[in-house]
Write an enzyme that holds these catalytic residues in place. Structure first.
Site, mmCIF file in Angstrom:
data_model
loop_
_atom_site.group_PDB
_atom_site.id
_atom_site.type_symbol
_atom_site.label_atom_id
_atom_site.label_comp_id
_atom_site.label_asym_id
_atom_site.label_seq_id
_atom_site.Cartn_x
_atom_site.Cartn_y
_atom_site.Cartn_z
ATOM 1 N N SER A 1 0.708 -1.618 -0.256
ATOM 2 C CA SER A 1 0.352 0.153 -0.292
ATOM 3 C C SER A 1 0.824 1.202 0.408
ATOM 4 O O SER A 1 2.247 1.094 0.278
ATOM 5 C CB SER A 1 -0.858 0.375 0.920
ATOM 6 O OG SER A 1 -1.288 1.666 1.248
ATOM 7 N N TYR B 1 -1.868 -0.551 10.587
ATOM 8 C CA TYR B 1 -2.097 -1.391 9.335
ATOM 9 C C TYR B 1 -0.561 -1.281 8.293
ATOM 10 O O TYR B 1 -0.320 -1.824 7.967
ATOM 11 C CB TYR B 1 -3.169 -0.589 8.530
ATOM 12 C CG TYR B 1 -3.513 -1.241 7.318
ATOM 13 C CD1 TYR B 1 -3.649 -2.103 6.346
ATOM 14 C CD2 TYR B 1 -3.227 0.226 5.686
ATOM 15 C CE1 TYR B 1 -3.826 -2.627 5.287
ATOM 16 C CE2 TYR B 1 -3.304 -0.018 4.299
ATOM 17 C CZ TYR B 1 -3.790 -1.215 4.337
ATOM 18 O OH TYR B 1 -3.791 -1.290 2.562
HETATM 19 P P1 NAP Z 1 -11.852 -6.060 -0.349
HETATM 20 O O1 NAP Z 1 -12.305 -5.557 -1.150
HETATM 21 O O2 NAP Z 1 -12.252 -5.325 1.457
HETATM 22 O O3 NAP Z 1 -11.499 -7.361 -0.174
HETATM 23 C C1 NAP Z 1 -10.772 -8.080 0.839
HETATM 24 C C2 NAP Z 1 -10.308 -9.907 0.292
HETATM 25 O O4 NAP Z 1 -9.774 -10.525 1.126
HETATM 26 C C3 NAP Z 1 -11.394 -10.688 0.270
HETATM 27 O O5 NAP Z 1 -11.399 -11.068 -1.064
HETATM 28 C C4 NAP Z 1 -11.726 -11.004 1.327
HETATM 29 O O6 NAP Z 1 -12.302 -11.954 1.767
HETATM 30 C C5 NAP Z 1 -9.975 -11.630 1.534
HETATM 31 N N1 NAP Z 1 -9.911 -11.347 2.945
HETATM 32 C C6 NAP Z 1 -9.832 -10.407 3.558
HETATM 33 N N2 NAP Z 1 -9.588 -11.300 5.301
HETATM 34 C C7 NAP Z 1 -9.139 -12.093 5.168
HETATM 35 C C8 NAP Z 1 -9.261 -12.803 5.721
HETATM 36 N N3 NAP Z 1 -9.138 -13.397 7.513
HETATM 37 N N4 NAP Z 1 -9.311 -14.713 5.568
HETATM 38 C C9 NAP Z 1 -9.237 -15.326 3.816
HETATM 39 N N5 NAP Z 1 -9.676 -13.939 3.436
HETATM 40 C C10 NAP Z 1 -9.340 -12.216 3.529
HETATM 41 O O7 NAP Z 1 -10.106 -5.509 -0.032
HETATM 42 P P2 NAP Z 1 -9.082 -4.263 -1.218
HETATM 43 O O8 NAP Z 1 -8.860 -3.234 -0.827
HETATM 44 O O9 NAP Z 1 -9.604 -5.496 -2.428
HETATM 45 O O10 NAP Z 1 -7.810 -4.869 -0.708
HETATM 46 C C11 NAP Z 1 -6.582 -5.991 -1.690
HETATM 47 C C12 NAP Z 1 -5.603 -5.652 -1.136
HETATM 48 O O11 NAP Z 1 -4.943 -4.244 -1.367
HETATM 49 C C13 NAP Z 1 -5.127 -5.615 0.633
HETATM 50 O O12 NAP Z 1 -4.310 -6.621 0.939
HETATM 51 C C14 NAP Z 1 -5.101 -3.815 1.157
HETATM 52 O O13 NAP Z 1 -4.403 -4.004 1.875
HETATM 53 C C15 NAP Z 1 -4.147 -3.844 -0.474
HETATM 54 N N6 NAP Z 1 -4.753 -1.830 -0.502
HETATM 55 C C16 NAP Z 1 -6.219 -2.073 -0.838
HETATM 56 C C17 NAP Z 1 -6.675 -0.673 -1.137
HETATM 57 C C18 NAP Z 1 -7.282 0.180 -1.027
HETATM 58 O O14 NAP Z 1 -7.844 1.253 -1.359
HETATM 59 N N7 NAP Z 1 -8.300 -0.847 -0.768
HETATM 60 C C19 NAP Z 1 -4.796 0.467 -0.885
HETATM 61 C C20 NAP Z 1 -4.022 -0.106 -0.977
HETATM 62 C C21 NAP Z 1 -3.794 -1.607 -0.317
HETATM 63 P P3 NAP Z 1 -14.276 -12.731 1.819
HETATM 64 O O15 NAP Z 1 -14.335 -11.977 0.436
HETATM 65 O O16 NAP Z 1 -14.560 -13.666 1.903
HETATM 66 O O17 NAP Z 1 -13.926 -11.875 2.955
#
Ligand code: NAP
Length: 254
Positions: free
Chosen positions: A147, A160
């Site tokens: 991130s 985080y």
């Molecule tokens: P999201 O929409 O909340 O989706 C999270 C995904 O991870 C879902 O598929 C969820 O599965 C899975 N997950 C979460 N906790 C889990 C656990 N304990 N065990 C198994 N699966 C788990 O998140 P996102 O925004 O796409 O983020 C994806 C990655 O990008 C993360 O590493 C995040 O830190 C990084 N990131 C995101 C952003 C942003 O702005 N969104 C920015 C920088 C970095 P379920 O659907 O089954 O719950």
């Protein structure tokens, strides 16, 4: 010919958000994709169905990360799913994408919050790589989703941010370790992407505009913006890049 024809990829957290975008893109490039998820089976099946609609190949794998035995459960189901489908065993591309964010600054963070963040965002990727390596042939690819919080101060999610710093240190260390096997290890750093993870920060047009303003392109990222970069790092075209942190934030706060 797709760039990833004949390859098998595992994308953690591919039921929704950025992970879904990555799974779709890798499948479009020809990979057979294991769509991992935690508890949201319907969403994971939707990702698999979307891939199927485009003529790609994918299957879902459930495994909650951050609990004892998580990695063993995941790989047990992964190996079994490949065998049941008559697919070659093994893993060519591992994308550590699954993650959680907890809004808690230094005053609000607790040992329990911190332990959970570490377990899901740092410990699980470490051991997914450790146990993935015996399945990965030389020339494999590992991409860790970090991130921009490792470049732009993010005190509102201090725990985080620490986990993302950890995954970048892991990326660097393993790039050296695995170089002799031709395995590249890189991290991507998204900025604000329109997913459920930050929906709580987009409660008004003003709040959304503030997030959009981070990027030089004055908009939120889409999952596909990040997925296209991951696809490059998963392909042979990126063979001369390892141990790097690749910005995937639309030039946030340059
Ligand atoms: P999201 O929409 O909340 O989706 C999270 C995904 O991870 C879902 O598929 C969820 O599965 C899975 N997950 C979460 N906790 C889990 C656990 N304990 N065990 C198994 N699966 C788990 O998140 P996102 O925004 O796409 O983020 C994806 C990655 O990008 C993360 O590493 C995040 O830190 C990084 N990131 C995101 C952003 C942003 O702005 N969104 C920015 C920088 C970095 P379920 O659907 O089954 O719950």
């Amino acid at each position: 010919m797709g760039a990833l024809d004949g390859k098998t990829a595992l994308v953690t957290g591919a039921s929704r958000g950025i992970g879904r975008g990555i799974a779709l893109r890798l499948a479009r490039d020809g990979a057979l994709v294991a769509v991992h998820y935690g508890g949201n089976q319907a969403a994971a099946e939707e990702t698999v169905a979307l891939i199927g609609k485009e003529g790609g190949r994918a299957f879902p794998i459930a495994a909650e990360l951050g609990v004892p035995g998580d990695v063993e459960t995941l790989y047990g189901r992964f190996d079994q799913a490949l065998a049941e489908r008559g697919e070659r065993p093994g893993l060519d591309i591992l994308v550590n994408n699954a993650g959680i964010s907890v809004p808690a600054d230094i005053h609000k963070v607790t040992p329990e919050i911190f332990d959970r963040l570490v377990a899901v965002n740092a410990k699980a990727p470490l051991f997914l790589i450790q146990q993935g390596l015996s399945r990965m042939p030389d020339g494999g690819r590992i991409v860790n989703v970090s991130s921009i919080v490792t470049r732009i101060a993010f005190p509102e999610g201090v725990g985080y941010a620490m986990t993302k710093g950890g995954i970048e240190a892991l990326t660097l260390a393993l790039a050296k370790e695995l170089g002799p096997r031709g395995i590249t290890v890189n991290a991507v750093t998204p900025g604000f992407v329109a997913t459920e993870m930050n929906a709580h920060r987009r409660t008004s047009p003003e709040a959304t505009a503030a997030l959009e303003a981070y990027s030089m392109f004055n908009r939120l990222g889409e999952a596909a913006d990040v997925a296209d970069i991951v696809a490059f790092l998963a392909s042979d075209d990126s063979r001369w890049i390892t141990g790097q942190r690749i910005d995937a934030s639309g030039g946030s706060r340059l």
